[in-house]
Design an enzyme around this catalytic site. Structure first.
Site, PDB file in Angstrom:
ATOM      1  N   TRP A   1       0.823  -1.219   0.000  1.00 24.76           N
ATOM      2  CA  TRP A   1       0.000   0.000   0.000  1.00 24.76           C
ATOM      3  C   TRP A   1       0.857   1.268   0.000  1.00 24.76           C
ATOM      4  O   TRP A   1       0.335   2.358  -0.141  1.00 24.76           O
ATOM      5  CB  TRP A   1      -0.925   0.004   1.215  1.00 24.76           C
ATOM      6  CG  TRP A   1      -2.072  -0.952   1.117  1.00 24.76           C
ATOM      7  CD1 TRP A   1      -2.423  -1.691   0.027  1.00 24.76           C
ATOM      8  CD2 TRP A   1      -3.014  -1.274   2.145  1.00 24.76           C
ATOM      9  NE1 TRP A   1      -3.527  -2.445   0.315  1.00 24.76           N
ATOM     10  CE2 TRP A   1      -3.909  -2.216   1.609  1.00 24.76           C
ATOM     11  CE3 TRP A   1      -3.188  -0.868   3.470  1.00 24.76           C
ATOM     12  CZ2 TRP A   1      -4.968  -2.735   2.343  1.00 24.76           C
ATOM     13  CZ3 TRP A   1      -4.233  -1.397   4.207  1.00 24.76           C
ATOM     14  CH2 TRP A   1      -5.118  -2.316   3.656  1.00 24.76           C
ATOM     15  N   LYS A   2       2.143   1.131   0.236  1.00 25.12           N
ATOM     16  CA  LYS A   2       3.038   2.300   0.314  1.00 25.12           C
ATOM     17  C   LYS A   2       2.449   3.315   1.297  1.00 25.12           C
ATOM     18  O   LYS A   2       1.861   2.916   2.288  1.00 25.12           O
ATOM     19  CB  LYS A   2       3.258   2.886  -1.091  1.00 25.12           C
ATOM     20  CG  LYS A   2       3.629   1.803  -2.110  1.00 25.12           C
ATOM     21  CD  LYS A   2       4.103   2.337  -3.419  1.00 25.12           C
ATOM     22  CE  LYS A   2       4.433   1.164  -4.332  1.00 25.12           C
ATOM     23  NZ  LYS A   2       5.077   1.547  -5.571  1.00 25.12           N
TER      24      LYS A   2
ATOM     25  N   GLU B   1      11.838   2.360  -3.804  1.00 18.57           N
ATOM     26  CA  GLU B   1      11.547   3.721  -3.301  1.00 18.57           C
ATOM     27  C   GLU B   1      12.383   4.032  -2.064  1.00 18.57           C
ATOM     28  O   GLU B   1      12.767   5.177  -1.841  1.00 18.57           O
ATOM     29  CB  GLU B   1      10.042   3.860  -3.025  1.00 18.57           C
ATOM     30  CG  GLU B   1       9.263   3.964  -4.329  1.00 18.57           C
ATOM     31  CD  GLU B   1       7.877   3.347  -4.293  1.00 18.57           C
ATOM     32  OE1 GLU B   1       7.335   3.130  -3.195  1.00 18.57           O
ATOM     33  OE2 GLU B   1       7.330   3.075  -5.390  1.00 18.57           O
TER      34      GLU B   1
ATOM     35  N   GLY C   1       4.942   1.766 -11.016  1.00 23.51           N
ATOM     36  CA  GLY C   1       4.060   2.934 -11.069  1.00 23.51           C
ATOM     37  C   GLY C   1       4.028   3.630 -12.418  1.00 23.51           C
ATOM     38  O   GLY C   1       3.532   4.745 -12.537  1.00 23.51           O
TER      39      GLY C   1
ATOM     40  N   SER D   1       3.812  -2.434 -12.085  1.00 20.40           N
ATOM     41  CA  SER D   1       2.603  -2.242 -12.905  1.00 20.40           C
ATOM     42  C   SER D   1       1.844  -3.547 -13.177  1.00 20.40           C
ATOM     43  O   SER D   1       1.342  -3.762 -14.286  1.00 20.40           O
ATOM     44  CB  SER D   1       2.947  -1.515 -14.207  1.00 20.40           C
ATOM     45  OG  SER D   1       3.436  -0.214 -13.921  1.00 20.40           O
TER      46      SER D   1
ATOM     47  N   GLY E   1       1.563  -2.763  -6.341  1.00 19.09           N
ATOM     48  CA  GLY E   1       1.451  -1.451  -5.698  1.00 19.09           C
ATOM     49  C   GLY E   1       0.116  -0.823  -6.028  1.00 19.09           C
ATOM     50  O   GLY E   1      -0.902  -1.099  -5.393  1.00 19.09           O
ATOM     51  N   GLY E   2       0.098   0.003  -7.080  1.00 22.24           N
ATOM     52  CA  GLY E   2      -1.102   0.762  -7.468  1.00 22.24           C
ATOM     53  C   GLY E   2      -2.384  -0.069  -7.487  1.00 22.24           C
ATOM     54  O   GLY E   2      -3.402   0.328  -6.895  1.00 22.24           O
TER      55      GLY E   2
HETATM   56  P1  PGA Z   1       3.122  -0.659  -8.943  1.00 22.53           P
HETATM   57  O1  PGA Z   1       4.133  -0.750  -7.706  1.00 22.53           O
HETATM   58  O2  PGA Z   1       2.333  -1.920  -8.960  1.00 22.53           O
HETATM   59  O3  PGA Z   1       2.286   0.544  -8.657  1.00 22.53           O
HETATM   60  O4  PGA Z   1       3.964  -0.500 -10.165  1.00 22.53           O
HETATM   61  C1  PGA Z   1       4.904  -1.871  -7.524  1.00 22.53           C
HETATM   62  C2  PGA Z   1       5.755  -1.678  -6.289  1.00 22.53           C
HETATM   63  O5  PGA Z   1       5.268  -1.484  -5.189  1.00 22.53           O
HETATM   64  O6  PGA Z   1       6.945  -1.725  -6.371  1.00 22.53           O
END
Ligand code: PGA
Length: 246
Positions: free
Chosen positions: A10-11, A94, A170, A210, A231-232
């Site tokens: 979820w970041k 990140e 992302g 992604s 992620g997203g």
């Molecule tokens: P994403 O992120 O699915 O939004 O590209 C992947 C990630 O958390 O590294």
């Protein structure tokens, strides 16, 4: 077919209410594959409590490399252990990019997590310019071997790896199944060189960058892709469940 492992990262997203809404929905859903959720620290106890009777694992997105001390704003592995968090994510791109975490620091964190008996998901991946310069294998080799430095074979059952090409995170640009498979196979080969074949065969290697309900099924067909790191698309429970039930 062996079950896949699908991780939701979820970041720095979701308020308490949003996290609860997601968690209540996933709790009711039928899951065809294994699931991990990485919420941010303050959400962990609530998500954990809600999911305590489910098979879903709740992990942390990071930890500090020291056991305790004057490090304002940080969270250490013994704290996670005391909260019954079984797993921590380390080395996400990140963290490497915005918080200057290098392979040496990732390795210190990994040993701190092992001392607290946590499982670890280690993230690795090359940037676009590294790929264009044909440095992908060298970068992955560095990240895997330095990240796992001094980790004993007996602890390798506690480690999983997320391969995430930085250019795919992302951006909506997923690696092709071939590109992903090639690096996953290379990581497995590295693990067999650093340890042995049995460990290399067993270690779970997830693909991230992604991942969507549209591309997950082709990625999952690849021999060395054991699951997805999302992620997203993990912020929306419907989308995430479509990936989980691919
Ligand atoms: P994403 O992120 O699915 O939004 O590209 C992947 C990630 O958390 O590294």
């Amino acid at each position: 077919m062996k079950q896949k492992l699908i991780a939701a990262n979820w970041k720095m997203n979701k308020t308490l209410d949003e996290a609860l809404k997601f968690t209540k929905a996933i709790k009711k859903a039928k899951l065809k594959n294994n699931v991990i959720i990485f919420p941010s620290y303050p959400l962990i106890p609530t998500v954990q409590k809600e999911l305590q009777k489910s098979q879903i694992i709740v992990g942390a997105q990071n930890c500090h490399h020291m056991e305790c001390g004057a490090y304002t704003g940080e969270v250490c592995a013994p704290m996670l252990k005391s909260l019954k968090v079984p797993l921590v994510l380390l080395g996400h791109s990140e963290r490497r990019q915005y918080f200057q975490e290098d392979n040496n620091l990732v390795n210190l964190k990994l040993h701190a997590a092992l001392r607290s008996n946590l499982d670890i998901m280690l993230c690795v991946g090359e940037t676009l310019s590294q790929r264009e310069k044909d440095e992908t294998q060298q970068i992955i080799k560095d990240q895997v071997s330095k990240g796992l430095k001094d980790v004993l074979a007996k602890n390798m059952g506690k480690i999983s790896i997320a391969y995430e090409p930085v250019w795919a995170i992302g951006t909506g640009k997923t690696a092709t199944p071939n590109q992903a498979q090639e690096v996953h196979a290379y990581i497995r080969h590295l693990i067999s060189e650093l340890y042995n074949n049995a460990i290399a065969k067993k270690i779970q290697i997830l693909y991230g960058g992604s991942v969507t309900p549209e591309n997950s099924s082709v990625l999952f067909k690849e021999k060395d892709i054991d699951g997805a790191f999302v992620g997203g698309a993990s912020l929306d429970v419907e989308k995430f469940l479509k990936i989980v039930n691919t």
